[in-house]
Design an enzyme around this catalytic site. Structure first.
Site, PDB file in Angstrom:
ATOM      1  N   GLY A  90       0.782  -1.064   0.397  1.00  0.00           N
ATOM      2  CA  GLY A  90      -0.176   0.156   0.209  1.00  0.00           C
ATOM      3  C   GLY A  90       0.894   1.056  -0.396  1.00  0.00           C
ATOM      4  O   GLY A  90       1.513   1.295   1.299  1.00  0.00           O
ATOM      5  N   SER A  97      -3.979   7.800   6.635  1.00  0.00           N
ATOM      6  CA  SER A  97      -4.723   8.261   6.701  1.00  0.00           C
ATOM      7  C   SER A  97      -4.151   9.898   7.517  1.00  0.00           C
ATOM      8  O   SER A  97      -4.343  11.196   7.658  1.00  0.00           O
ATOM      9  CB  SER A  97      -5.706   8.009   8.055  1.00  0.00           C
ATOM     10  N   CYS A 104      -1.437  10.398   5.045  1.00  0.00           N
ATOM     11  CA  CYS A 104      -0.601  10.812   4.197  1.00  0.00           C
ATOM     12  C   CYS A 104      -0.781  12.048   3.316  1.00  0.00           C
ATOM     13  O   CYS A 104      -2.175  12.261   3.182  1.00  0.00           O
ATOM     14  CB  CYS A 104      -0.653   9.591   3.501  1.00  0.00           C
ATOM     15  N   GLY A 136      -2.412   0.991   5.521  1.00  0.00           N
ATOM     16  CA  GLY A 136      -3.235   2.259   5.211  1.00  0.00           C
ATOM     17  C   GLY A 136      -4.148   2.336   4.784  1.00  0.00           C
ATOM     18  O   GLY A 136      -5.168   1.109   3.909  1.00  0.00           O
ATOM     19  N   ARG A 138       0.812  11.487  14.453  1.00  0.00           N
ATOM     20  CA  ARG A 138       1.183  12.535  13.501  1.00  0.00           C
ATOM     21  C   ARG A 138       1.958  11.552  12.028  1.00  0.00           C
ATOM     22  O   ARG A 138       2.589  10.052  12.425  1.00  0.00           O
ATOM     23  CB  ARG A 138       2.523  13.539  13.894  1.00  0.00           C
ATOM     24  N   MET A 178       4.789   9.298   9.939  1.00  0.00           N
ATOM     25  CA  MET A 178       6.588   9.414  10.231  1.00  0.00           C
ATOM     26  C   MET A 178       6.986  10.639   9.057  1.00  0.00           C
ATOM     27  O   MET A 178       8.178  10.788   8.943  1.00  0.00           O
ATOM     28  CB  MET A 178       6.914   8.347   9.878  1.00  0.00           C
ATOM     29  N   GLY A 179       5.924  11.580   8.234  1.00  0.00           N
ATOM     30  CA  GLY A 179       6.854  11.592   6.986  1.00  0.00           C
ATOM     31  C   GLY A 179       6.378  13.648   7.159  1.00  0.00           C
ATOM     32  O   GLY A 179       6.576  14.762   6.424  1.00  0.00           O
ATOM     33  N   ARG A 208      13.041   7.641   5.591  1.00  0.00           N
ATOM     34  CA  ARG A 208      11.525   6.838   4.847  1.00  0.00           C
ATOM     35  C   ARG A 208      11.009   7.210   3.620  1.00  0.00           C
ATOM     36  O   ARG A 208      10.263   6.785   2.805  1.00  0.00           O
ATOM     37  CB  ARG A 208      10.850   6.802   5.682  1.00  0.00           C
TER      38      ARG A 208
HETATM   39  P1  XMP Z   1      -3.358   4.514   8.929  1.00  0.00           P
HETATM   40  O1  XMP Z   1      -4.601   4.754   7.580  1.00  0.00           O
HETATM   41  O2  XMP Z   1      -3.534   3.553   9.598  1.00  0.00           O
HETATM   42  O3  XMP Z   1      -1.881   4.075   7.913  1.00  0.00           O
HETATM   43  O4  XMP Z   1      -3.457   5.849   9.350  1.00  0.00           O
HETATM   44  C1  XMP Z   1      -1.041   4.251   8.305  1.00  0.00           C
HETATM   45  C2  XMP Z   1       0.460   3.930   7.519  1.00  0.00           C
HETATM   46  O5  XMP Z   1       0.317   5.452   6.885  1.00  0.00           O
HETATM   47  C3  XMP Z   1       1.835   4.949   6.767  1.00  0.00           C
HETATM   48  N1  XMP Z   1       2.457   6.405   6.947  1.00  0.00           N
HETATM   49  C4  XMP Z   1       2.762   7.071   6.001  1.00  0.00           C
HETATM   50  N2  XMP Z   1       2.097   7.989   4.615  1.00  0.00           N
HETATM   51  N3  XMP Z   1       2.984   9.818   4.743  1.00  0.00           N
HETATM   52  C5  XMP Z   1       2.900   9.024   4.157  1.00  0.00           C
HETATM   53  O6  XMP Z   1       2.501   9.171   3.054  1.00  0.00           O
HETATM   54  C6  XMP Z   1       3.376   9.280   6.170  1.00  0.00           C
HETATM   55  O7  XMP Z   1       3.495  10.864   6.670  1.00  0.00           O
HETATM   56  C7  XMP Z   1       3.198   8.598   7.188  1.00  0.00           C
HETATM   57  N4  XMP Z   1       2.896   7.520   7.903  1.00  0.00           N
HETATM   58  C8  XMP Z   1       2.655   6.399   8.146  1.00  0.00           C
HETATM   59  C9  XMP Z   1       2.621   3.884   7.382  1.00  0.00           C
HETATM   60  O8  XMP Z   1       2.913   2.996   5.949  1.00  0.00           O
HETATM   61  C10 XMP Z   1       1.667   3.521   7.857  1.00  0.00           C
HETATM   62  O9  XMP Z   1       2.001   3.054   8.615  1.00  0.00           O
END
Ligand code: XMP
Length: 486
Positions: free
Chosen positions: A300, A305, A307, A343, A390, A392-393, A406
């Site tokens: 994915g 949420s 992203c 995701g 938050r 990670m990006g 990442r």
């Molecule tokens: P949910 O929808 O459960 O997704 O909040 C969690 C997943 O999102 C990814 N992830 C990110 N993707 N920017 C992104 O594009 C971000 O800052 C970020 N942080 C996390 C990651 O795969 C996580 O498991």
């Protein structure tokens, strides 16, 4: 340039259906939801009892979340946005949380002071220490022995010298009997020469009874995974000494440099290695044909949420679409590698849909960030409780710099995630029970009694955007939508 046309790009564009767009078609149910089996694998060698994995994010998974989730039967992936020693320490706490037989027993020597022994007990949150001399067990020091004692005294002066022990190979039932007969809480395991080989504790036996569904390794310790950058081999090696699964954590795994770096990790680490994120058939094909020993795929891109990747870059592979792409590649190559759908999951129905599309488990950030055990701060907004969550990006996560790699190089100056708050939901156990009950119900509707059957039997039906609205509550004012002050 054959088979190439700009108009064709639109004409032949795939439709990337995702969770909002589909619904499970009801199928003939042969079992009741309570009989549905949701056991699965998260990686090649690790079965888990519920198909839920918590994201490696610094507002989602640290040791407390990993312990709580493994006790419920799932698994947590400890985030990497910290120094390597901090991450290793968190992993160790998970692996030490409970065990059938503790092998890396914390011990003291008879000449050490009571002050040092007390410090050790406090640091590791334990109530007693076997006393060893040259590897041989010569006594045991418990919290009771040191209470009100002069901290300058030596351990040898206060320890209990008559220690009840058991030999290697003692069964848990036998150990229980000995603990009960002598009214003791700790049973050291010794070999024929009296050398300390392990420790069985009353607390661990109790915990085993309390969490019968926990995801454990063969020694009875909770399963634990941790994330690592593909470019950080030293960290991977350090973590590799303790963890069950290593998650090579990068937002776009299908990248030549990342593949080269991952090869090194795969060749040096004994633990199962899960790689990702990927989102296309081609990426899966390249993993299968170019990398040896991959034990799991995290699938994915851009659906999370928090992203902003797809919004910012217009690149992504929504989780549901991505899972079907990868699952078909695996099937076509006969590769038996479990998929973790990652995701955008907001409900047990989304999990069921992800599994129906070929995943073996679902990774969630948002849903677990809401829990008490998540590290994010608890705040009160307008009289309701929320937890900080938050990406990670996001700018603030990137400011800690450890997880900078990442994301793609341009994004080092350009956040790919947002931060905010999610409603507080209480303990992980409550959230897991709700998700598991909903998933079992969904599988019951789909007529599947286990995940493999769901892969084969479940049919997905596409909704129109109007239909997607109809399947939610409608034409009613919900309490949560009531205007403030009324
Ligand atoms: P949910 O929808 O459960 O997704 O909040 C969690 C997943 O999102 C990814 N992830 C990110 N993707 N920017 C992104 O594009 C971000 O800052 C970020 N942080 C996390 C990651 O795969 C996580 O498991």
């Amino acid at each position: 340039m054959e088979n190439f046309s700009f108009r064709g790009k639109l004409k032949n564009a795939d439709i990337a259906l995702t969770f909002h767009d589909v619904i499970l078609s009801p199928g003939l149910a042969e079992v009741e939801p309570s009989e549905v089996d949701i056991r699965t694998r998260v990686s090649e060698h690790h079965p888990i009892n519920i198909p839920f994995v918590s994201s490696p994010m610094d507002t989602v998974t640290e040791d407390q979340m990993a312990i709580a989730l493994a006790r419920q039967g799932g698994i947590g992936v400890i985030h990497r946005n910290c120094a390597v020693d901090e991450q290793v320490e968190m992993v160790k706490r998970v692996k030490r949380a409970e065990a059938l037989i503790i092998r890396d027993v914390i011990t003291v020597e008879p000449e050490q002071s009571i002050a040092e022994a007390t410090e050790l007990m406090k640091k590791h949150d334990i109530s007693g220490l076997p006393v060893v001399e040259g590897g041989k067990l010569i006594g045991i020091l418990t919290g009771r022995d040191v209470r009100f004692a002069d901290p300058k005294l030596e351990v040898g002066a206060l320890m209990t010298k008559q220690v009840v022990t058991a030999p290697e190979g003692v069964s848990i039932e036998e150990a229980k009997g000995v603990l009960h007969e002598h009214r003791i809480e700790k049973l050291p395991i010794v070999d024929a020469g009296g050398r300390l080989k392990g420790l069985i504790t009353f607390k661990d036996i109790l915990l085993r009874g309390e969490y019968p569904n926990a995801a454990r390794d063969e020694e009875g310790k909770l399963l634990c995974a941790a994330a690592v950058s593909p470019f950080d081999l030293p960290r991977a090696k350090k973590l590799g000494e303790y963890i069950d699964m290593l998650v090579v954590d990068v937002s776009h795994f299908h990248n030549v440099r990342v593949f080269e770096a991952a090869k090194k990790i795969l060749s040096e680490i004994n633990a199962d290695v899960i790689v990702g994120n990927i989102g296309t058939y081609k990426a899966a094909e390249d993993v299968i044909t170019q990398l040896e020993g991959v034990a799991g795929l995290r699938v994915g891109v851009g659906s999370g949420s928090i992203c902003t990747t797809a919004e910012m870059t217009k690149a992504g592979s929504p989780t549901l679409y991505a899972v079907t792409q990868v699952a078909d590649a695996l099937r076509n190559y006969g590769a038996d590698i479990p998929i973790v759908a990652d995701g955008g999951i907001r409900s047990p129905g989304d999990i069921a849909v992800a599994l129906a599309a070929g995943a073996s488990s679902a990774m969630m950030g948002n849903l677990f960030a809401r829990c008490k055990e998540a590290p994010g701060a608890l705040v009160s907004i307008g009289g309701r409780y929320y937890k900080q969550y938050r990406g990670m990006g996001s700018s603030s996560a990137l400011a800690k710099r450890y997880s900078l790699d990442r994301y793609s190089i341009p994004s080092k100056g350009l956040p790919e995630g947002v931060e905010g708050w999610v409603p507080y939901k209480g303990e992980v156990s409550v959230v897991v029970q709700e998700l598991a009950a909903g998933l079992r119900a969904a599988m019951g509707y789909a007529g599947a009694k286990n995940i493999r059957e769901l892969w084969e039997k479940a049919k997905l039906v596409a909704l129109t955007s109007v239909g997607a609205e109809e399947v939610k509550p409608h034409d009613i004012l919900l309490p949560s939508e009531r205007p403030a002050g009324t």
